[in-house]
Design an enzyme around this catalytic site. Structure first.
Site, PDB file in Angstrom:
ATOM      1  N   ASN A  92     -89.843 -16.085  41.907  1.00 23.95           N
ATOM      2  CA  ASN A  92     -89.489 -14.547  41.652  1.00 23.95           C
ATOM      3  C   ASN A  92     -87.846 -14.638  41.508  1.00 23.95           C
ATOM      4  O   ASN A  92     -86.944 -14.784  42.273  1.00 23.95           O
ATOM      5  CB  ASN A  92     -89.879 -13.863  43.189  1.00 23.95           C
ATOM      6  CG  ASN A  92     -89.250 -12.305  43.255  1.00 23.95           C
ATOM      7  OD1 ASN A  92     -88.963 -11.808  42.302  1.00 23.95           O
ATOM      8  ND2 ASN A  92     -89.304 -11.809  44.368  1.00 23.95           N
ATOM      9  N   TRP A  93     -87.675 -14.209  40.254  1.00 22.13           N
ATOM     10  CA  TRP A  93     -86.259 -14.141  39.926  1.00 22.13           C
ATOM     11  C   TRP A  93     -85.434 -12.902  40.374  1.00 22.13           C
ATOM     12  O   TRP A  93     -84.431 -12.963  40.214  1.00 22.13           O
ATOM     13  CB  TRP A  93     -86.440 -14.243  38.293  1.00 22.13           C
ATOM     14  CG  TRP A  93     -86.494 -15.628  37.979  1.00 22.13           C
ATOM     15  CD1 TRP A  93     -86.935 -16.685  38.252  1.00 22.13           C
ATOM     16  CD2 TRP A  93     -86.409 -16.079  36.360  1.00 22.13           C
ATOM     17  NE1 TRP A  93     -87.227 -17.994  37.644  1.00 22.13           N
ATOM     18  CE2 TRP A  93     -86.913 -17.359  36.325  1.00 22.13           C
ATOM     19  CE3 TRP A  93     -85.912 -15.433  35.259  1.00 22.13           C
ATOM     20  CZ2 TRP A  93     -86.884 -18.085  35.156  1.00 22.13           C
ATOM     21  CZ3 TRP A  93     -86.233 -16.006  33.968  1.00 22.13           C
ATOM     22  CH2 TRP A  93     -86.598 -17.409  34.002  1.00 22.13           C
ATOM     23  N   LYS A  94     -86.127 -11.914  40.690  1.00 20.93           N
ATOM     24  CA  LYS A  94     -85.395 -10.716  41.138  1.00 20.93           C
ATOM     25  C   LYS A  94     -84.847 -10.227  40.097  1.00 20.93           C
ATOM     26  O   LYS A  94     -85.045 -10.153  39.026  1.00 20.93           O
ATOM     27  CB  LYS A  94     -84.749 -10.982  42.466  1.00 20.93           C
ATOM     28  CG  LYS A  94     -85.568 -11.830  43.703  1.00 20.93           C
ATOM     29  CD  LYS A  94     -84.989 -11.580  44.817  1.00 20.93           C
ATOM     30  CE  LYS A  94     -85.974 -12.465  45.979  1.00 20.93           C
ATOM     31  NZ  LYS A  94     -85.547 -12.460  47.104  1.00 20.93           N
ATOM     32  N   HIS A 121     -93.473  -6.399  47.386  1.00 20.38           N
ATOM     33  CA  HIS A 121     -92.212  -7.291  47.974  1.00 20.38           C
ATOM     34  C   HIS A 121     -91.432  -6.493  48.870  1.00 20.38           C
ATOM     35  O   HIS A 121     -91.346  -5.333  48.748  1.00 20.38           O
ATOM     36  CB  HIS A 121     -91.483  -7.774  46.715  1.00 20.38           C
ATOM     37  CG  HIS A 121     -90.609  -8.842  47.017  1.00 20.38           C
ATOM     38  ND1 HIS A 121     -89.203  -8.378  47.952  1.00 20.38           N
ATOM     39  CD2 HIS A 121     -90.614 -10.122  47.168  1.00 20.38           C
ATOM     40  CE1 HIS A 121     -88.545  -9.678  48.032  1.00 20.38           C
ATOM     41  NE2 HIS A 121     -89.451 -10.817  47.568  1.00 20.38           N
ATOM     42  N   GLY A 148     -87.764 -17.570  45.639  1.00 25.61           N
ATOM     43  CA  GLY A 148     -86.672 -16.470  45.314  1.00 25.61           C
ATOM     44  C   GLY A 148     -85.622 -17.522  44.632  1.00 25.61           C
ATOM     45  O   GLY A 148     -85.502 -18.020  43.452  1.00 25.61           O
ATOM     46  N   GLY A 149     -84.562 -17.589  45.585  1.00 26.30           N
ATOM     47  CA  GLY A 149     -83.378 -18.384  45.133  1.00 26.30           C
ATOM     48  C   GLY A 149     -83.472 -19.558  44.425  1.00 26.30           C
ATOM     49  O   GLY A 149     -83.085 -20.091  43.384  1.00 26.30           O
ATOM     50  N   GLY A 178     -84.246 -14.616  51.574  1.00 26.76           N
ATOM     51  CA  GLY A 178     -82.967 -14.652  50.807  1.00 26.76           C
ATOM     52  C   GLY A 178     -81.713 -14.970  52.116  1.00 26.76           C
ATOM     53  O   GLY A 178     -80.445 -14.691  51.986  1.00 26.76           O
ATOM     54  N   GLU A 222     -94.619 -13.376  53.585  1.00 23.49           N
ATOM     55  CA  GLU A 222     -93.076 -13.635  53.546  1.00 23.49           C
ATOM     56  C   GLU A 222     -92.575 -12.729  54.770  1.00 23.49           C
ATOM     57  O   GLU A 222     -92.384 -11.416  54.640  1.00 23.49           O
ATOM     58  CB  GLU A 222     -92.581 -12.856  52.094  1.00 23.49           C
ATOM     59  CG  GLU A 222     -93.201 -13.377  50.912  1.00 23.49           C
ATOM     60  CD  GLU A 222     -92.123 -13.313  49.896  1.00 23.49           C
ATOM     61  OE1 GLU A 222     -91.868 -14.501  49.366  1.00 23.49           O
ATOM     62  OE2 GLU A 222     -91.676 -12.214  49.655  1.00 23.49           O
ATOM     63  N   SER A 271     -87.074 -18.257  51.684  1.00 21.83           N
ATOM     64  CA  SER A 271     -86.290 -19.389  51.718  1.00 21.83           C
ATOM     65  C   SER A 271     -86.887 -20.823  51.461  1.00 21.83           C
ATOM     66  O   SER A 271     -86.589 -21.834  52.228  1.00 21.83           O
ATOM     67  CB  SER A 271     -85.263 -19.472  52.795  1.00 21.83           C
ATOM     68  OG  SER A 271     -84.389 -18.175  53.038  1.00 21.83           O
ATOM     69  N   GLU A 291     -88.396  -6.424  49.427  1.00 28.19           N
ATOM     70  CA  GLU A 291     -87.237  -5.412  48.853  1.00 28.19           C
ATOM     71  C   GLU A 291     -87.759  -4.253  48.286  1.00 28.19           C
ATOM     72  O   GLU A 291     -86.812  -3.193  48.381  1.00 28.19           O
ATOM     73  CB  GLU A 291     -86.520  -6.372  47.733  1.00 28.19           C
ATOM     74  CG  GLU A 291     -85.879  -7.407  48.588  1.00 28.19           C
ATOM     75  CD  GLU A 291     -85.592  -9.011  47.803  1.00 28.19           C
ATOM     76  OE1 GLU A 291     -85.808  -8.720  46.606  1.00 28.19           O
ATOM     77  OE2 GLU A 291     -85.334  -9.892  48.434  1.00 28.19           O
TER      78      GLU A 291
HETATM   79  P1  PGA Z   1     -86.010 -16.459  48.707  1.00 26.82           P
HETATM   80  O1  PGA Z   1     -87.003 -15.290  48.288  1.00 26.82           O
HETATM   81  O2  PGA Z   1     -86.960 -17.563  48.354  1.00 26.82           O
HETATM   82  O3  PGA Z   1     -84.703 -16.341  48.096  1.00 26.82           O
HETATM   83  O4  PGA Z   1     -85.879 -16.452  50.485  1.00 26.82           O
HETATM   84  C1  PGA Z   1     -88.281 -15.309  48.638  1.00 26.82           C
HETATM   85  C2  PGA Z   1     -89.098 -13.887  47.889  1.00 26.82           C
HETATM   86  O5  PGA Z   1     -88.101 -12.919  48.025  1.00 26.82           O
HETATM   87  O6  PGA Z   1     -90.168 -13.900  47.456  1.00 26.82           O
END
Ligand code: PGA
Length: 255
Positions: free
Chosen positions: A13-15, A98, A237-238, A176, A170, A216, A100
């Site tokens: 998930n590149w956001k 998600h 994500g990251g 994050g 999640e 994470s 966010e």
């Molecule tokens: P993260 O993000 O791996 O940076 O914690 C995961 C996500 O939001 O899907």
């Protein structure tokens, strides 16, 4: 069906990261590193990166996903993108709900359900996100919340359509933040999600559904997380922004 029979899905998930040129470069770097994967490899990228990402991934085992989709087919919805539009540019997966989006953009359990239905009806595969906040966990509501979010998200989704649904557990407090759920917490949360699917669709469907962990997940902890019985891959994500790290996670899920 046993865990071994379920398809693990590792999805990045590149956001809000990467320009189209950067997306192309990162996918070119990733392609040889994940070519031997024995799991599904997906990269969910910003809308504007989709054409470049689809082109870069062509002929490889990397599938391209979007990070959101609107629930209407067309109309006066400034700034939105429909499921048909995503299909038309080669998208196969879409992340829905998600945290966010829930936190910053007014996403509700009901709109998550509408988006899920729109995506499935258009022939997309969905990665539906559920997860509790730290406060909800501390109050002891994790199980109830995960079951509720899962069931609402899947309202009116048919058993046949469920085959195109991946659910990502999640925990909001782990996204994050660098704080990862322990492997046991991830396994337990994923188990609650699977139990909700069992209540709605029966035991066989629940055994077959892919439930990812996200929050994470990284090159160091992926091995332990994906070894858990209820963890069928991850939403990353990251660590999906670095080819080397992402490929280590893909390898962990391919064992
Ligand atoms: P993260 O993000 O791996 O940076 O914690 C995961 C996500 O939001 O899907």
């Amino acid at each position: 069906m046993k865990k071994e029979c379920r398809k693990a899905v590792i999805a990045g998930n590149w956001k809000m990261n990467k320009t189209p040129a950067e997306a192309k470069a990162l996918i070119e770097e990733m392609k040889p590193l994940v070519a031997d994967a024995d799991c599904e490899v997906v990269l969910c990228v910003p809308y504007v990166d989709i054409p470049a990402a689809v082109e870069a991934a062509a002929g490889s085992n990397i599938k391209i996903g979007a990070e959101n989709v609107h629930f209407k087919a067309s109309g006066a919805y400034t700034g939105e993108v429909s499921a048909e539009m995503l299909k038309a540019v080669g998208v196969e997966y879409v992340i829905i709900g998600h945290s966010e989006r829930r936190q910053y953009f007014g996403e509700t359990d009901q709109t998550v359900n509408l988006r899920t239905l729109a995506a499935l009806n258009a022939g997309l595969k969905t990665i539906v996100c559920v997860g509790e906040t730290l406060e909800q966990r501390e109050l002891g509501y994790t199980e109830a919340l995960l079951k509720y979010q899962t069931k609402i998200a899947l309202t009116n989704v048919t058993a046949e359509q469920l085959k195109n649904v991946v659910i990502a557990y999640e925990p909001v407090w782990a996204i994050g933040t660098g704080v990862t759920a322990t492997a046991d917490q991830a396994d337990e949360g994923n188990g609650f999600v699977r139990a909700a699917v069992a209540e709605a669709y029966g035991a066989d469907a629940a055994e077959a559904v892919t439930v990812q962990y996200g929050g994470s997940m990284n090159a160091k902890n992926a091995d332990e997380l994906v070894s858990k019985i209820n963890v069928d891959g991850g939403l990353i994500g990251g660590a999906s922004l670095k080819a080397a790290d992402f490929s280590v996670i893909v390898k962990a899920a391919s064992k």
